[in-house]
Structures are given as C-alpha cells and as structure tokens.
Scaffold this motif. Structure first.
Motif, short mmCIF file in Angstrom:
data_model
loop_
_atom_site.label_atom_id
_atom_site.label_comp_id
_atom_site.label_asym_id
_atom_site.label_seq_id
_atom_site.Cartn_x
_atom_site.Cartn_y
_atom_site.Cartn_z
N LEU A 80 0.75 -1.31 0.05
CA LEU A 80 0.00 -0.04 0.08
C LEU A 80 0.94 1.24 -0.09
O LEU A 80 0.43 2.19 -0.77
N TYR A 81 2.05 0.95 0.74
CA TYR A 81 2.93 2.27 0.40
C TYR A 81 3.63 2.64 -0.79
O TYR A 81 3.57 3.69 -1.34
N VAL A 82 4.08 1.45 -1.28
CA VAL A 82 4.53 1.64 -2.75
C VAL A 82 3.77 2.09 -3.72
O VAL A 82 3.80 2.84 -4.71
N SER A 83 2.32 1.67 -3.41
CA SER A 83 1.42 1.99 -4.64
C SER A 83 0.80 3.45 -4.41
O SER A 83 0.29 4.23 -5.54
N GLY A 84 1.43 4.10 -3.29
CA GLY A 84 1.11 5.52 -3.14
C GLY A 84 -0.18 5.81 -2.40
O GLY A 84 -0.53 6.92 -2.26
N ILE A 85 -0.98 4.74 -1.98
CA ILE A 85 -2.28 4.81 -1.12
C ILE A 85 -1.79 5.31 0.44
O ILE A 85 -2.50 6.25 0.88
N ALA A 86 -0.79 4.75 0.94
CA ALA A 86 -0.30 5.10 2.01
C ALA A 86 1.02 5.92 1.97
O ALA A 86 1.93 5.71 1.15
N ASP A 87 1.14 6.80 2.87
CA ASP A 87 2.36 7.89 2.83
C ASP A 87 3.75 7.22 3.42
O ASP A 87 4.81 7.39 3.03
N THR A 88 3.35 6.18 4.34
CA THR A 88 4.67 5.30 4.92
C THR A 88 4.24 3.76 5.06
O THR A 88 3.09 3.56 5.00
N ILE A 89 5.20 3.27 5.17
CA ILE A 89 4.81 1.68 5.56
C ILE A 89 4.03 1.57 6.79
O ILE A 89 3.19 0.62 6.97
N TYR A 90 4.35 2.57 7.94
CA TYR A 90 3.50 2.33 9.13
C TYR A 90 2.02 2.46 8.77
O TYR A 90 1.18 1.71 9.04
N LYS A 91 1.82 3.71 8.07
CA LYS A 91 0.43 3.80 7.97
C LYS A 91 -0.11 2.63 7.00
O LYS A 91 -1.27 2.27 6.80
N GLY A 92 0.53 2.19 5.99
CA GLY A 92 0.22 0.93 5.09
C GLY A 92 -0.23 0.01 6.21
O GLY A 92 -1.18 -0.74 5.89
N VAL A 93 0.65 -0.33 7.10
CA VAL A 93 0.47 -1.61 7.97
C VAL A 93 -1.09 -1.35 8.78
O VAL A 93 -1.71 -2.30 8.93
N GLU A 94 -1.15 -0.04 9.18
CA GLU A 94 -2.29 0.25 9.95
C GLU A 94 -3.76 0.14 8.92
O GLU A 94 -4.59 -0.72 9.27
#
Length: 341
Positions: free
Chosen positions: A299-313
């Motif tokens: 989700l981080y790489v896709s650009g949907i999340a700004d960071t890996i942390y936010k992607g994990v959330e």
C-alpha cells in the motif's frame, strides 16, 4: 554462439549486458539444448549473477513476453523470488489481495511451485480464483476488481524451453530472480521478496536502470523472501532514481515478532486454508501480522499510504473489516463450489 557464452562462464568470466541478452534470446528461441541450459544456470547459481547479466536477461525476457497495456497510478505487483526453502504460506499472494481491497491495482505475476511447497498459481486455484486468464480477462479484472493473476507461462511462452531443466535441477536459479523483473504490465511499482540481500542490491540496480518508480526489495534476516515476522528485514528501496537501504522489524509497526513455525505449511491446500482464516478474522498472531506487514508495504509503494507504518495500519483495518474476504468472494470463478475450509 551459445557454447561461446557457456565457455566464458566456465572460465570464470562474466557476461556483458549485451551478451547476457543474446544468450537469453538463444534460450528463448529454442536454439539451446536442455543440458546446455541446465549447465548455464547451474554455473551462474554457483558463482552468482552480476547486475549486468541480470539486466541483459531481463531485457530479453521483456522482449519476448506478451505485454498487457494497462496504466493506473496505484498499479503494483507483489512477487517473491521463491527459493528460500522455508515452506511458508503464500504471503505475497495474500498481501496482494489485501492491497487490492484497499484500492491498489495489483497485477500479480506468478507461477506454479518450482522450488517451494506452494506457488501462487497453486494457492489461487485452491481459493477458486481464475489463474489461466486471457489478456482481455486479465485487463478487465484489473479494472473492475482491482487484481489479476498473470500466469507466467501464458505471458512468457518462450520460457517453455527452460521448464524441464529447471525442474530437473530442482534448486533456485536465475529464473527465480527474473520473474519479478518481467511483469507483463511492466509495473513500475513493486514489492519484491528475495532470499538474499546481496541480490536485492543487484535487482535494485536493474530496476532503476529500467525506469522503475518505486520498489521495495525485501529479504528477511532469517532468509525469508518476505518482510519477516521473526525479526529484522533488510529493505532496498528504489524511488525516483535513488537507491537506499535500511532495516525494519515488526516492532517498528506495533507488531510482535513470532516464530517461523507459525507461518509454515506443507502444501497449497494448507496455504489456502490459512489465508482464508486470516481474511475471516479466525487467525491472529504471526500469520495475520506478516500479511499486514507485507500488505502495508504494498500500500505504501502503490502511493495509497504515505509510509509503511500507515500502510500496515490500513492493512490491519482492511482485514478486521473483512474487505479482503469480500474481494476474495468477488473474484471467485463463477460456478465453482466452496471446499477450502
């Protein structure tokens, strides 16, 4: 000509990118015997492939593949090299479904098991998801459902000449490394799991040379070709022409470390069962956490999340609200009955 390249490798020399591209062309055109291919890939495995050789091989593979024309700002692939020998469930496949349920467009490139207990195609069949799709069906599913599985033999028909030698020798080879580098949609955003951080840097150089926008190449300190749950993971990141590296751990994202035995399976049936349990909120701990980690990276790489942390959330929220399970049901083959519990 191929014998000259083989002799060069036997003598301990390296191939240039141009020579590697020509050697792969000869293999893919059916001008090389099975024993020559087996010798070639075995020597490369023994001494290690250079980034120039990998670049040439990748260019040849991309030149021979059937491409799909599809563009989207959140288009990604999550693909592992395999060959880590850990017998884990299909983590990157589960992570792909989670990421797609969160708005990513996932062109999941993969194959059947060659050097693992369960390939992505094997587990998707157990989940009743379409595997051998036409190019038109794959494009439609990307657009309407957010995910398509791109079955490697359909898009890389020329690779048929290497199938027998790969199966006969049985260990990981350069072809494990090339699969994630030759996605038929030419994804410029990827999460790639690799069994060795040494290869991660080489793959990063190749992808940077080929114009990738944002890629995470991950290798667990335990040898896992995923972001691992057992401890630290080495990450090589390609972003906007720059290559950086760093280390992450589950605790960085509020998750507990776990044991490898918690995520191991014997076959594709067990892998599918565990994935369904995770998506139905019937599996907690390491199995769920490792999917959240890897889906968060996607989700981080896709650009949907700004960071890996936010992607994990976000990945955690998606699983807990049954979004991946709903997508799984939507993507199922029409008319197929449920039999994976």
């Amino acid at each position: 000509m191929f014998k000259a390249y083989l002799t060069k490798l036997i003598d301990g020399a390296h191939l240039s990118a141009e020579e590697a591209e020509k050697a792969m062309d000869l293999m893919m055109n059916g001008q090389v015997t099975s024993s020559q291919i087996a010798s070639f890939i075995s020597i490369l495995r023994f001494r290690g492939e250079t980034s120039d050789e990998m670049l040439g091989f990748t260019k040849a593979m991309r030149g021979h593949m059937k491409p799909i024309t599809y563009e989207h700002p959140h288009l990604i692939d999550t693909c592992g090299t395999g060959g880590d020998g850990a017998s884990t469930f299909n983590i990157s496949t589960a992570s792909a479904i989670v990421a797609a349920s969160g708005g990513a467009k996932v062109a999941k490139h993969g194959n059947r098991a060659v050097s693992s207990s369960s390939g992505s195609a094997d587990v998707l069949e157990q989940l009743h998801l379409p595997v051998q799709q036409t190019l038109e069906e794959a494009t439609e599913n990307l657009q309407s459902k957010g995910m398509s599985f791109l079955f490697a033999p359909i898009y890389h028909e020329a690779m048929k000449h290497a199938v027998a030698p790969r199966k006969e020798i049985g260990f990981r080879t350069i072809f494990n490394l090339l699969g994630p580098l030759a996605n038929p949609v030419r994804c410029k955003k990827q999460v790639i799991g690799v069994f060795s951080s040494d290869y991660a840097f080489k793959m990063a150089e190749v992808l940077n040379e080929l114009g990738s926008e944002h890629v995470l190449i991950v290798s667990g300190y335990d040898g896992l070709d995923e972001i691992t749950i057992t401890g630290k993971t080495h990450v090589v990141e390609v972003k906007k022409g720059m290559i950086t590296s760093y280390t992450i751990a589950p605790e960085d994202f509020g998750l507990e470390s776990g044991g490898l035995e918690d995520i191991q399976v014997s076959n594709s049936i067990q892998s599918a069962q565990l994935i369904k349990q995770i998506f139905q909120n019937r599996a907690t701990g390491s199995a769920k956490n490792i999917v959240c980690l890897n889906a968060g990276a996607a989700l981080y790489v896709s650009g949907i999340a700004d960071t890996i942390y936010k992607g994990v959330e976000l990945a955690t929220q998606l699983i807990e609200t049954n979004k991946p399970y709903e997508l799984l049901q939507l993507m199922k083959k029409v008319g197929m009955s449920e039999h994976v519990n």
